[in-house]
Design a protein around this motif. Structure first.
Motif, PDB file in Angstrom:
ATOM      1  N   GLN A   1       0.484  -1.354   0.128  1.00 57.91           N
ATOM      2  CA  GLN A   1       0.143   0.579  -0.177  1.00 57.91           C
ATOM      3  C   GLN A   1       1.059   1.154  -0.155  1.00 57.91           C
ATOM      4  N   HIS A   2       2.337   1.353   0.847  1.00 58.62           N
ATOM      5  CA  HIS A   2       2.609   2.334   0.200  1.00 58.62           C
ATOM      6  C   HIS A   2       3.210   3.005  -0.513  1.00 58.62           C
ATOM      7  N   LEU A   3       3.636   1.467  -1.633  1.00 57.72           N
ATOM      8  CA  LEU A   3       3.926   2.114  -2.662  1.00 57.72           C
ATOM      9  C   LEU A   3       3.119   1.992  -3.657  1.00 57.72           C
ATOM     10  N   ALA A   4       1.848   1.257  -3.250  1.00 58.90           N
ATOM     11  CA  ALA A   4       0.495   1.356  -4.101  1.00 58.90           C
ATOM     12  C   ALA A   4       0.988   0.954  -5.758  1.00 58.90           C
ATOM     13  N   LEU A   5       1.525  -0.737  -5.246  1.00 59.62           N
ATOM     14  CA  LEU A   5       1.504  -1.683  -6.462  1.00 59.62           C
ATOM     15  C   LEU A   5       1.359  -3.064  -5.757  1.00 59.62           C
ATOM     16  N   GLU A   6       0.813  -3.100  -6.467  1.00 61.06           N
ATOM     17  CA  GLU A   6      -0.553  -4.953  -6.245  1.00 61.06           C
ATOM     18  C   GLU A   6      -0.330  -5.889  -7.270  1.00 61.06           C
ATOM     19  N   ARG A   7      -0.088  -6.872  -7.258  1.00 58.60           N
ATOM     20  CA  ARG A   7       0.507  -7.538  -8.322  1.00 58.60           C
ATOM     21  C   ARG A   7      -0.344  -9.529  -7.880  1.00 58.60           C
ATOM     22  N   CYS A   8      -0.996 -10.038  -8.863  1.00 60.10           N
ATOM     23  CA  CYS A   8      -1.738 -11.531  -9.179  1.00 60.10           C
ATOM     24  C   CYS A   8      -0.203 -12.792  -8.091  1.00 60.10           C
ATOM     25  N   LEU A   9      -0.617 -13.348  -7.385  1.00 64.51           N
ATOM     26  CA  LEU A   9       0.276 -14.438  -7.783  1.00 64.51           C
ATOM     27  C   LEU A   9       0.396 -15.389  -8.626  1.00 64.51           C
ATOM     28  N   GLU A  10       1.556 -16.266  -9.000  1.00 65.50           N
ATOM     29  CA  GLU A  10       0.733 -17.226  -9.374  1.00 65.50           C
ATOM     30  C   GLU A  10       0.527 -18.160  -8.734  1.00 65.50           C
ATOM     31  N   ASP A  11      -0.337 -19.339  -9.365  1.00 66.30           N
ATOM     32  CA  ASP A  11      -0.854 -20.368  -8.481  1.00 66.30           C
ATOM     33  C   ASP A  11       0.097 -21.180  -8.297  1.00 66.30           C
ATOM     34  N   HIS A  12       1.725 -21.517  -8.135  1.00 68.50           N
ATOM     35  CA  HIS A  12       2.848 -22.321  -7.424  1.00 68.50           C
ATOM     36  C   HIS A  12       3.687 -21.180  -7.538  1.00 68.50           C
ATOM     37  N   GLU A  13       3.367 -20.183  -6.697  1.00 66.69           N
ATOM     38  CA  GLU A  13       4.510 -19.475  -6.018  1.00 66.69           C
ATOM     39  C   GLU A  13       4.553 -19.931  -4.369  1.00 66.69           C
ATOM     40  N   SER A  14       5.312 -20.102  -3.551  1.00 66.42           N
ATOM     41  CA  SER A  14       5.055 -20.288  -1.960  1.00 66.42           C
ATOM     42  C   SER A  14       5.111 -19.220  -1.514  1.00 66.42           C
ATOM     43  N   VAL A  15       3.415 -19.230  -0.382  1.00 66.18           N
ATOM     44  CA  VAL A  15       3.678 -17.757   0.340  1.00 66.18           C
ATOM     45  C   VAL A  15       4.449 -17.717   0.895  1.00 66.18           C
ATOM     46  N   VAL A  16       4.610 -17.854   2.004  1.00 69.13           N
ATOM     47  CA  VAL A  16       6.077 -18.537   2.990  1.00 69.13           C
ATOM     48  C   VAL A  16       7.057 -17.442   2.685  1.00 69.13           C
ATOM     49  N   GLU A  17       7.027 -17.353   1.803  1.00 70.86           N
ATOM     50  CA  GLU A  17       8.802 -17.037   0.772  1.00 70.86           C
ATOM     51  C   GLU A  17       8.278 -15.710  -0.345  1.00 70.86           C
ATOM     52  N   VAL A  18       7.010 -15.120  -0.192  1.00 72.81           N
ATOM     53  CA  VAL A  18       6.931 -14.255  -0.694  1.00 72.81           C
ATOM     54  C   VAL A  18       6.536 -13.384   0.328  1.00 72.81           C
ATOM     55  N   GLN A  19       6.036 -14.216   1.938  1.00 69.09           N
ATOM     56  CA  GLN A  19       6.008 -12.543   2.586  1.00 69.09           C
ATOM     57  C   GLN A  19       7.108 -12.874   3.820  1.00 69.09           C
ATOM     58  N   ALA A  20       8.245 -13.420   3.040  1.00 70.94           N
ATOM     59  CA  ALA A  20       9.225 -13.584   4.343  1.00 70.94           C
ATOM     60  C   ALA A  20      10.203 -12.003   3.572  1.00 70.94           C
ATOM     61  N   THR A  21       9.898 -12.123   1.629  1.00 72.16           N
ATOM     62  CA  THR A  21      10.675 -11.136   1.081  1.00 72.16           C
ATOM     63  C   THR A  21      10.191  -9.257   1.837  1.00 72.16           C
ATOM     64  N   TRP A  22       8.958  -8.793   2.661  1.00 73.18           N
ATOM     65  CA  TRP A  22       8.695  -7.525   2.764  1.00 73.18           C
ATOM     66  C   TRP A  22       8.985  -7.233   3.871  1.00 73.18           C
ATOM     67  N   PRO A  23       9.383  -6.019   4.349  1.00 72.62           N
ATOM     68  CA  PRO A  23       9.570  -5.181   5.264  1.00 72.62           C
ATOM     69  C   PRO A  23       9.399  -5.345   6.826  1.00 72.62           C
ATOM     70  N   ILE A  24       9.770  -5.631   7.550  1.00 72.17           N
ATOM     71  CA  ILE A  24       9.129  -5.678   8.666  1.00 72.17           C
ATOM     72  C   ILE A  24       8.500  -4.051   9.291  1.00 72.17           C
ATOM     73  N   GLY A  25       7.138  -4.884   9.629  1.00 73.28           N
ATOM     74  CA  GLY A  25       6.465  -3.473   9.962  1.00 73.28           C
ATOM     75  C   GLY A  25       5.732  -2.519   9.300  1.00 73.28           C
ATOM     76  N   GLY A  26       5.824  -3.246   8.021  1.00 76.93           N
ATOM     77  CA  GLY A  26       5.221  -2.854   6.396  1.00 76.93           C
ATOM     78  C   GLY A  26       3.920  -2.751   6.765  1.00 76.93           C
ATOM     79  N   ASP A  27       3.240  -2.320   5.354  1.00 75.62           N
ATOM     80  CA  ASP A  27       1.316  -2.332   5.655  1.00 75.62           C
ATOM     81  C   ASP A  27       1.767  -2.803   3.963  1.00 75.62           C
ATOM     82  N   SER A  28       2.204  -4.227   3.879  1.00 74.04           N
ATOM     83  CA  SER A  28       2.274  -5.016   2.694  1.00 74.04           C
ATOM     84  C   SER A  28       1.291  -6.281   3.169  1.00 74.04           C
ATOM     85  N   ARG A  29       0.674  -6.810   2.487  1.00 71.38           N
ATOM     86  CA  ARG A  29      -0.553  -7.690   2.856  1.00 71.38           C
ATOM     87  C   ARG A  29      -1.164  -8.515   1.489  1.00 71.38           C
ATOM     88  N   PHE A  30      -1.261  -9.890   2.107  1.00 67.35           N
ATOM     89  CA  PHE A  30      -2.385 -10.816   0.677  1.00 67.35           C
ATOM     90  C   PHE A  30      -3.720  -9.638   0.847  1.00 67.35           C
TER      91      PHE A  30
END
Length: 541
Positions: free
Chosen positions: A159-188
């Motif tokens: 939200q702080h960057l006004a960016l969004e994308r649709c995850l592909e069906d084979h992508e790992s949700v945990v790995e994507v979440q691990a790339t987020w900054p700690i304490g940020g406003d990123s979400r699924f």
């Protein structure tokens, strides 16, 4: 022999045997002062110095048999090692190959993932480290009791960057979440995306315009545009996507127009007009180390010249705008073409496998269908006659036309009979509010919110919703997507001879309620440019 004498002689015999081996194995000093070989020096350091207990000869004798092997982990201290990754080359971050993975290795234990819906509600899920986006969507569909189809998607939103994308069906949700900054406003975000696999359904010309596609292989220069695109979708020969894009320079607010070329090796731009000479092509971005995102509020956050903007975000960029590569196209078709090409170039045949798996799951659940079967493919329709005990296929075209006219006449009779029923239509709360229970009805939302919702759920022909009109307090609006544009049609209530009906063409076609209007246009195009195929809906988590 006396047992006591044997007991006394046994330690002496073992000591003599051990001292003999010790003298044979003791390393001798070299006269030239050179160091011992590595294996001999390790053995000398292990055996030299200190008194050795009588219980150790057996342990040393075992180690002597492993002379040619590497030192075992049993020679390490028994205390806990604070740096285990430095003792095991297979787990060492320095010695491990870069192909092992882009993100950190996660434990196989459960992880908590929080997913939001469009209305702000959220739900926490406990998933494993290998849970994919498709697996999470299936879990949410079961928990919310929603209709299961392939369009449900998991969206990564910053939200702080006004960016969004649709995850592909084979992508790992945990790995994507691990790339987020700690304490940020990123979400699924859990929502529908009807355009996720539209590139495998629609005609290639509608998604990849001829002016944007060229072949980078000399062998394909004689191929037609449709054949070239077909090879592209089949992950065969690789065409090249080309065209003009507005690019924002790093550290400046100025947007400049460059000619870009997208290839398997990456994204390039030309420093001299539309020239694709190697001297004029500059390497700009790597597809394998980046993700492509929609920019939802480009003019507000980045001052984009148009509304059709997108962004390439490298994996190493965790927070902040530094490192983002911002682009802006002239129209929606151009942006859709670039982003679809990015996905195909990056994931290749894996994207088509995801589509095939979604189709197989859909075939197993064909009895749960959210759209009429007639809207799936007009080529599969046949004329049927159900007047007898069993149905039969009508092969004569003239007979099929006669049957169609008879059905149209019966539809008119059924509608007129519905009007003649002695029910208080004009004053009944049921007749005026029954459409509020339908998933395609969104109440009183603005025109801007309607366009945003349809764009988010996919600019595919036939995506629609019904809302209340803001200008006409008694009217409704049918918002429909056609040719990647959102069009709005006013639905007005009217009364004739005490009967209430709804119409979009000044009374030429009348419907008793909004449900009948929508069901009719799901089967017939009518005055609309296309049939109603997919309705926009939101679920509360």
């Amino acid at each position: 022999m006396d047992l006591a004498a044997l007991r006394n002689d046994l330690p002496t015999t073992l000591d003599n045997l051990y001292q003999g081996h010790l003298e044979q194995d003791r390393p001798q000093s070299l006269p030239n002062g050179h160091a011992f070989p590595t294996g001999e020096r390790d053995k000398a350091g292990l055996l030299a110095g200190g008194d050795i207990k009588r219980s150790q000869p057996l342990v040393i004798q075992v180690n002597r048999k492993l002379k040619e092997e590497e030192p075992r982990a049993s020679s390490l201290p028994s205390i806990p090692n604070p740096f285990p990754e430095l003792c095991s080359p297979s787990k060492s971050p320095i010695l491990s190959s870069p192909s092992a993975g882009q993100g950190p290795q996660h434990e196989s234990g459960p992880h908590v993932v929080k997913v939001f819906s469009e209305d702000g509600t959220c739900r926490s899920l406990e998933v494993t480290a290998g849970a994919t986006a498709r697996h999470v969507c299936e879990m949410l569909v079961q928990k919310t009791h929603a209709l299961h189809d392939e369009s449900w998607s998991l969206v990564e939103r910053h939200q702080h960057l006004a960016l969004e994308r649709c995850l592909e069906d084979h992508e790992s949700v945990v790995e994507v979440q691990a790339t987020w900054p700690i304490g940020g406003d990123s979400r699924f975000v859990f929502r529908k995306n009807f355009a996720k696999y539209e590139l495998f359904k629609s005609s290639p010309q509608s998604l990849f315009p001829e002016v944007m596609v060229s072949s980078c292989l000399d062998a394909n220069k004689g191929m037609s545009h449709s054949e070239l695109i077909q090879n592209f979708l089949n992950s065969g020969s690789c065409p090249e996507i080309q065209g003009f894009l507005h690019l924002k320079e790093v550290g400046r607010k100025v947007w400049k127009r460059f000619y870009f070329s997208l290839r398997r090796s990456g994204l390039y731009y030309s420093t001299k007009g539309t020239s694709k000479d190697p001297r004029h092509l500059q390497y700009f971005a790597d597809l394998n180390e980046s993700n492509v995102y929609f920019i939802t509020q480009g003019k507000k956050y980045y001052g984009t010249p148009t509304e059709f903007s997108f962004c390439i975000k490298p994996y190493k960029v965790r927070s902040g705008m530094k490192g983002l590569k911002l682009f802006c196209s002239e129209d929606e078709q151009s942006r859709t073409c670039w982003m679809a090409a990015f996905r195909l170039f990056k994931y290749g045949v894996q994207l088509y496998r995801n589509y095939q798996q979604s189709q197989s799951r859909r075939s197993h659940q064909s009895w749960i269908s959210t759209t009429p079967l007639r809207s799936m493919s007009d080529n599969t329709l046949v004329a049927m006659d159900f007047s007898g005990c069993t149905g039969r296929v009508i092969e004569n075209p003239n007979e099929a036309l006669t049957v169609a006219l008879e059905e149209a006449q019966s539809w008119r009779k059924k509608t007129s009979h519905r009007y003649s029923l002695p029910t208080p239509c004009q004053g009944s709360p049921l007749s005026t509010a029954i459409h509020r229970t339908q998933p395609w009805f969104h109440g009183r939302i603005s025109r801007e919110d309607t366009q945003r919702l349809i764009i988010q759920q996919g600019l595919v022909d036939g995506v629609f919703l019904v809302r209340e009109s803001q200008r006409n307090p008694k009217g409704y609006v049918l918002s429909l997507c056609h040719l990647q544009k959102v069009k709005h049609y006013l639905i007005l209530p009217s009364e004739e001879e005490g009967q209430l009906y709804f119409t979009m063409d000044d009374g030429q076609t009348r419907f008793a309620d909004l449900i009948q209007l929508v069901e009719f246009h799901q089967i017939n195009r009518g005055i609309l440019p296309c049939k109603l195929r997919h309705y926009c809906t939101c679920v509360a988590l």
